[in-house]
Design an enzyme around this catalytic site. Structure first.
Site, PDB file in Angstrom:
ATOM      1  N   CYS A 250      46.333  19.565  80.088  1.00 51.40           N
ATOM      2  CA  CYS A 250      44.907  19.867  80.220  1.00 51.40           C
ATOM      3  C   CYS A 250      44.285  19.040  81.359  1.00 51.40           C
ATOM      4  CB  CYS A 250      44.203  19.662  78.886  1.00 51.40           C
ATOM      5  SG  CYS A 250      42.583  20.466  78.804  1.00 51.40           S
TER       6      CYS A 250
ATOM      7  N   GLU B 134      51.333  20.395  72.584  1.00 51.75           N
ATOM      8  CA  GLU B 134      51.533  19.538  71.404  1.00 51.75           C
ATOM      9  C   GLU B 134      51.129  20.223  70.109  1.00 51.75           C
ATOM     10  OE1 GLU B 134      47.372  18.222  72.964  1.00 51.75           O
ATOM     11  OE2 GLU B 134      49.232  19.088  73.738  1.00 51.75           O
TER      12      GLU B 134
ATOM     13  N   HIS C 185      47.702  23.154  75.677  1.00 55.94           N
ATOM     14  CA  HIS C 185      48.087  22.006  74.845  1.00 55.94           C
ATOM     15  C   HIS C 185      49.374  22.322  74.075  1.00 55.94           C
ATOM     16  CE1 HIS C 185      44.451  19.411  75.180  1.00 55.94           C
ATOM     17  NE2 HIS C 185      43.868  20.563  75.490  1.00 55.94           N
TER      18      HIS C 185
END
Length: 545
Positions: free
Chosen positions: A379, A517, A515
């Protein structure tokens, strides 16, 4: 199909680990073949955590459908296969907002709108809606029993137990059983008082999860059972462990899932926890260790990067490598220089908002690029990598983002002005638009370039990843940066937006606007994090030669 509900509450102190306990129990029930989901009910007045400080609240977890939710939903998705959605998390603020909107519309036909029944009914409706289509729904109530903020939620679940029937509802209460070193014994009185508090509002817990730094002895569990009016086999000891992934096995070994299945009259096979045993084995038996520096702006509260930290650990599991994460404040890079970045095997720059610490992140991206250190930007981490490349390779002096310098000469990152809302309608926004709910959110398709590094890592031409941002690469200035050598490795499904960049002739330099994750799990890992940790290990070996 009848849906069964397990309401999870916490007492004595906060941060007992209700979310982890609920997720671990859900993992066991899922391993028995049941269709399970988990909900989180947050008592705060914010409509969602999207505009809350990460230093106060921790990270904002983004679901596939674009909801900005509590970080506990990240735990839920890492433990069970069911994907969370906006139905899995709501707050007092959201409930009041909905009820007030209905009142203004005249839906209540002039009635006096009150906490009971209007607020409690709205809570019950949302819980029932979130539970549709599932065998078992775990509903975690945020906060601690006794808090004023939690009372409407507790009253709502008390009513649900009456309306649905006790044969399809269970109350599971987490409580602290502290060890007193002076007397050499654990103390049950706080638990008794916590249960008494629950009883005063009409809730009798069916299961007690006793949190302690050691196993609670059988005689103390029997004492708790007697004084709290709970069967002895339903008093579960949950001691501190060195890995949260051991908790499903710990709960199963005490028969918690059997007790619940019998209570709900569910006929299902024994839980097979072999996948979790494999995770525990990989975690306990690494073949090497790497040190990865995470350079961010909210590092005083590691929970602000909870999913990133977990995803790095998952990347380690896939490589049988122990990942030592060094948290570095990007402002320290600004004041102390790149010396604090030396000795790292890889560098990660995560997401964030606002100008504070950004120059330190840009310096970090440059240091990784010029020294061939593996770099993963997420990001904002991608945007600072782009700014570095524009400034120092593409000769775009003082290039920046309009988020930080609105009138800069080279705005290589700029605000997206046209959006589609959750209903698909085009909406025009500007820097003056509300902060809450005005971002590119949720799962978006990304097309990967054929001969790119990320194409090899994902082993797929198209991927779907989750987003949470307002600013994007400015296509008007992109050609000049590409001509200087930067590679666009992934674009949005409509080919309009840059999603991934890579630096050619660098061992491993990947930065993405999304993102990754949020989709990493301990059982499956994630291609980017697995590749990143592998690159860190290879860099370490090259440095040792």
């Amino acid at each position: 199909m009848t849906t069964n509900y397990i309401f999870v509450t916490g007492g004595v102190v906060s941060s007992l680990g209700k979310g982890i306990a609920a997720a671990s129990l859900a993992a066991i029930l899922e391993a028995r073949g049941l269709n399970v989901t988990i909900m989180k009910l947050d008592p705060y007045i914010n409509v969602d955590p999207g505009t809350m400080s990460p230093i106060q609240h921790g990270e904002v977890f983004v679901t596939e459908d674009g909801a900005e939710t509590d970080l506990d939903l990240g735990h839920y998705e890492r433990f069970i296969r069911t994907k969370m959605s906006r139905r899995n998390n709501f707050t007092t603020g959201r409930i009041y907002s909905d009820v007030l909107r209905k009142e203004r519309r005249g839906d209540y036909l002039g009635a006096t709108v009150q906490v009971i029944p209007h607020i409690t009914n709205a809570i019950k409706e949302r819980v029932l809606e979130g539970g549709e289509g599932h065998d078992v729904v775990l509903v975690e109530i945020g906060g601690t029993v006794g808090d004023i903020e939690s009372l409407p939620f507790l009253e709502a679940i008390r009513q649900m137990a009456v309306e649905i029937g006790r044969e399809h509802t269970l109350f599971m209460h987490l409580t602290l059983v502290p060890y007193m070193a002076a007397s050499g014994e654990v103390k049950t009185k706080p638990t008794q008082h916590s249960v008494k508090e629950l009883l005063s509002i009409g809730i009798q817990p069916d299961i007690l999860i006793c949190r302690s730094d050691r196993a609670v002895p059988a005689n103390e569990r029997a004492k708790i059972a007697l004084f709290c009016n709970v069967p002895e086999k339903a008093v579960i000891s949950l001691k501190d462990v060195d890995s949260i992934y051991k908790i499903p096995g710990l709960l199963k070994s005490q028969g918690l899932d059997d007790y619940i299945c019998k209570r709900f009259s569910l006929n299902c096979p024994e839980a097979n926890l072999s996948e979790w045993e494999q995770v525990i084995f990989e975690e306990a038996n690494p073949v090497s260790e790497v040190t990865i520096g995470m350079v961010g702006k909210y590092i005083e509260l590691p929970d602000a990067y909870k999913s990133v930290i977990e995803a790095l650990k998952h990347g380690g599991l896939k490589n049988r490598v122990s990942v030592n994460i060094k948290l570095i404040d990007s402002q320290d890079v600004e004041t102390r220089g790149v010396e604090i970045l030396k000795g790292l095997d890889a560098i990660l720059v995560p997401g964030g908002f606002g100008y504070r610490g950004v120059e330190g992140m840009i310096t970090t991206a440059r240091f990784a690029r010029e020294n061939n250190i593996p770099y993963l930007g997420i990001c904002l981490g991608m945007q600072v990598a782009l700014i570095d490349y524009a400034r120092h390779v593409a000769n775009m002096e003082n290039a920046n983002s309009t988020e930080f310098v609105p009138d800069c000469k080279y705005p290589v990152v700029a605000l997206i002005t046209e959006w589609r809302d959750e209903n698909g309608n085009v909406e025009v926004r500007s820097e003056k638009s509300d902060l809450g709910g005005t971002m590119r959110l949720g799962a978006q398709q990304c097309q990967l370039v054929d001969d790119s590094l990320v194409r090899q890592l994902y082993n797929a031409p198209t991927i779907v990843e989750r987003h949470r941002h307002r600013y994007e690469v400015n296509n008007m200035l992109l050609k000049q940066i590409e001509d200087a050598g930067l590679r666009v490795a992934g674009r949005s499904g409509d080919d309009q937006l840059v999603e991934i960049i890579e630096v050619p002739n660098h061992p491993w330099f990947v930065a993405c606007q999304f993102h990754p994750e949020f989709t990493s799990t301990p059982r499956d890992g994630h291609p980017l994090f697995a590749g990143f940790v592998k690159a860190a290990s290879e860099f370490q070996k090259r440095q040792a030669k």
